[in-house]
Motif scaffolding. Structure first.
Motif, short mmCIF file in Angstrom:
data_model
loop_
_atom_site.label_atom_id
_atom_site.label_comp_id
_atom_site.label_asym_id
_atom_site.label_seq_id
_atom_site.Cartn_x
_atom_site.Cartn_y
_atom_site.Cartn_z
N SER A 64 0.92 -1.34 0.18
CA SER A 64 -0.12 0.01 0.05
C SER A 64 0.79 1.34 -0.06
CB SER A 64 -1.17 -0.03 1.24
OG SER A 64 -1.83 -1.10 1.31
N MET A 115 2.15 1.73 -3.70
CA MET A 115 1.32 2.19 -4.61
C MET A 115 1.28 3.62 -5.25
SD MET A 115 -2.10 -0.19 -3.51
CE MET A 115 -2.02 -1.80 -3.53
N ASP A 117 4.67 5.86 -9.54
CA ASP A 117 4.38 5.20 -10.61
C ASP A 117 5.36 4.15 -10.91
OD1 ASP A 117 2.45 7.05 -11.25
OD2 ASP A 117 3.39 8.50 -12.38
N ALA A 131 2.05 -0.58 -10.83
CA ALA A 131 1.40 -1.55 -11.31
C ALA A 131 1.76 -2.91 -10.44
CB ALA A 131 1.87 -1.58 -12.70
N TYR A 172 0.26 -2.85 -6.93
CA TYR A 172 -1.20 -3.19 -6.90
C TYR A 172 -1.52 -4.89 -7.40
CZ TYR A 172 -3.58 1.46 -7.11
OH TYR A 172 -3.80 2.67 -6.74
N ASN A 173 -0.71 -5.24 -8.40
CA ASN A 173 -0.84 -6.69 -8.65
C ASN A 173 -0.53 -7.53 -7.77
OD1 ASN A 173 -0.86 -8.77 -10.77
ND2 ASN A 173 1.12 -8.66 -10.61
N ASP A 220 -10.87 -5.23 -8.72
CA ASP A 220 -10.85 -3.93 -8.60
C ASP A 220 -9.42 -3.20 -8.44
OD1 ASP A 220 -13.64 -3.58 -8.41
OD2 ASP A 220 -13.67 -3.44 -6.23
N LEU A 221 -8.52 -3.85 -8.07
CA LEU A 221 -6.97 -3.62 -8.04
C LEU A 221 -6.35 -3.73 -9.42
CD1 LEU A 221 -5.80 -4.53 -4.49
CD2 LEU A 221 -6.25 -2.15 -5.10
N GLN A 261 -7.62 -4.01 -12.11
CA GLN A 261 -8.17 -2.91 -13.17
C GLN A 261 -7.54 -1.52 -13.07
OE1 GLN A 261 -12.40 -3.21 -12.60
NE2 GLN A 261 -12.55 -4.88 -14.15
N LYS A 262 -7.15 -1.26 -11.84
CA LYS A 262 -6.40 0.01 -11.66
C LYS A 262 -4.77 -0.25 -11.98
CE LYS A 262 -9.15 1.65 -7.88
NZ LYS A 262 -9.12 1.78 -6.19
N ALA A 263 -4.15 -1.42 -12.00
CA ALA A 263 -3.04 -1.69 -12.23
C ALA A 263 -2.54 -1.70 -13.70
CB ALA A 263 -2.61 -3.21 -11.42
N LEU A 314 -1.54 1.20 -15.85
CA LEU A 314 0.00 1.52 -15.39
C LEU A 314 1.16 0.73 -15.59
CD1 LEU A 314 -1.33 2.24 -11.62
CD2 LEU A 314 -1.01 3.87 -13.36
#
Length: 369
Positions: free
Chosen positions: A217, A220, A223, A227, A230-231, A249-250, A252-254, A257
């Motif tokens: 966390s 995260m 940059d 990725a 998150y992964n 959810d995580l 899809q954010k990763a 990036l």
């Protein structure tokens, strides 16, 4: 040769035969091999109530023929131990190199970019003299690397070097030394993204998943590692917390990036895994195939796709993926070791219609929607 080594060689021989011939040693063959490795002559080998002549001419000869095919060498009773030991050691070395390669992908090298962040907070804490001397002595090979980074800010240069020390020892399996390096990296630069990320991977290796989550966390927002952070946190949600929806959810954010194909492949693999857990099989299949296209030489996507196809009742296509799963998976990876057992069970229990020839015909269509 002690009992443990004999057991390992029998298991290794069974795996080798399965990989090369798609068959397995039966209980009699394993028993004969075990007693042979124990140094027993034919007259002392016991196998059910069979006579020595039957064991020698029929059962043992069939075993040597099967092992010869699997090893590519002429296996006989006098040579079987030496051949299996040599191949086993070679296999262990290859597995070890594979594990190190995987760790190299997972651990983030210290970023030189961190040395350019001159506006970030620097720590004022300095280690005591004896600890500092020990650390410097162990880091002497990296001193030339330190000189250029120190010019851009001593705190960040020292953080970079401590992180470099942590990575080096982490890859060597020296976890206490690795933690020392990462801890000092974060003391010198609390905002070190690679320091937080690498410390998280170390906590994972120590099975301290709560601490790993916390460190991911913290990594995260950056940059450079976002990725991957998150992964990896999403993967923990899948395997430790059984929260596939939160993992999706995580992930899809990763995905937007991720710039590296290996990381992209791993994110798609984990998306497939989480969607499999949710029963969203078509979506899972699509992500797992994308993972294979991006990186075709890792086991998890094949093992997971095999499970998806099993759930979709496509046994022939699943059989193909279980074969690939078994071919790429490593017993030294906790997840893959479980899937190896599943693969063997599925292949042993495959219906007669799912032959090796039939499965081969499915290979071309297995990746087509």
């Amino acid at each position: 040769m002690d009992a443990d080594e004999i057991s390992q060689l029998v298991a290794f021989a069974d795996n080798l035969v399965a990989e090369k011939t798609r068959q397995y040693l039966d209980s009699k063959e394993k028993d004969i091999l075990k007693q042979t490795l124990e140094g027993k002559g034919y007259k002392k080998i016991k196998c059910d109530n069979h006579k020595t002549s039957y064991i020698t001419k029929i059962l043992a000869q069939a075993l040597w023929d099967k092992l010869s095919e699997a090893t590519g060498e002429k296996v006989t009773k006098p040579t079987v131990g030496k051949i299996l030991q040599g191949l086993h050691q070679k296999s262990l070395q290859q597995r070890l190199e594979s594990v190190v390669e995987e760790e190299s992908d997972r651990i983030i090298p210290p970023s030189i970019v961190e040395c350019d962040r001159t506006n970030e907070q620097q720590t004022s804490s300095i280690p005591n003299t004896s600890t500092w001397d020990n650390l410097i002595n162990s880091l002497k090979p990296g001193v030339p690397l330190l000189l250029s980074s120190v010019l851009l800010g001593s705190g960040f240069g020292l953080s970079w070097l401590a992180n470099w020390y942590g990575v080096t020892n982490h890859l060597a399996g020296e976890l206490p030394k690795a933690q020392t390096g990462y801890d000092w990296a974060l003391k010198f630069n609390p905002g070190s993204a690679s320091g937080h990320y690498n410390l998280a991977t170390l906590y994972e290796d120590q099975q301290n998943y709560r601490a790993a989550n916390e460190q991911y966390s913290k990594a995260m927002p950056d940059d450079f590692v976002a990725a991957s952070a998150y992964n990896n946190k999403a993967r923990l949600l899948i395997i430790q917390d059984n929260k596939p929806a939160a993992a999706v959810d995580l992930l899809q954010k990763a995905l937007p990036l991720a710039k590296d194909k290996i990381v992209q492949s791993d994110i798609h693999k984990n998306l497939g895994w989480a969607l499999l857990k949710q029963g969203r099989y078509s979506e899972a299949e699509a992500h797992l195939k994308t993972a294979m296209e991006l990186n075709s030489d890792r086991a998890p996507a094949y093992c997971l796709l095999a499970q998806v196809l099993d759930r979709k009742k496509d046994k022939k296509a699943a059989f193909v993926q279980w074969q690939k799963c078994l071919g790429y998976a490593s017993m030294y990876n906790q997840d893959e070791a479980i899937w190896i057992g599943m693969a063997r069970q599925r292949m042993n229990n495959a219906p007669a219609a799912v032959t090796l020839k039939g499965a081969a015909r499915q290979t071309k269509s297995a990746f087509a929607d």
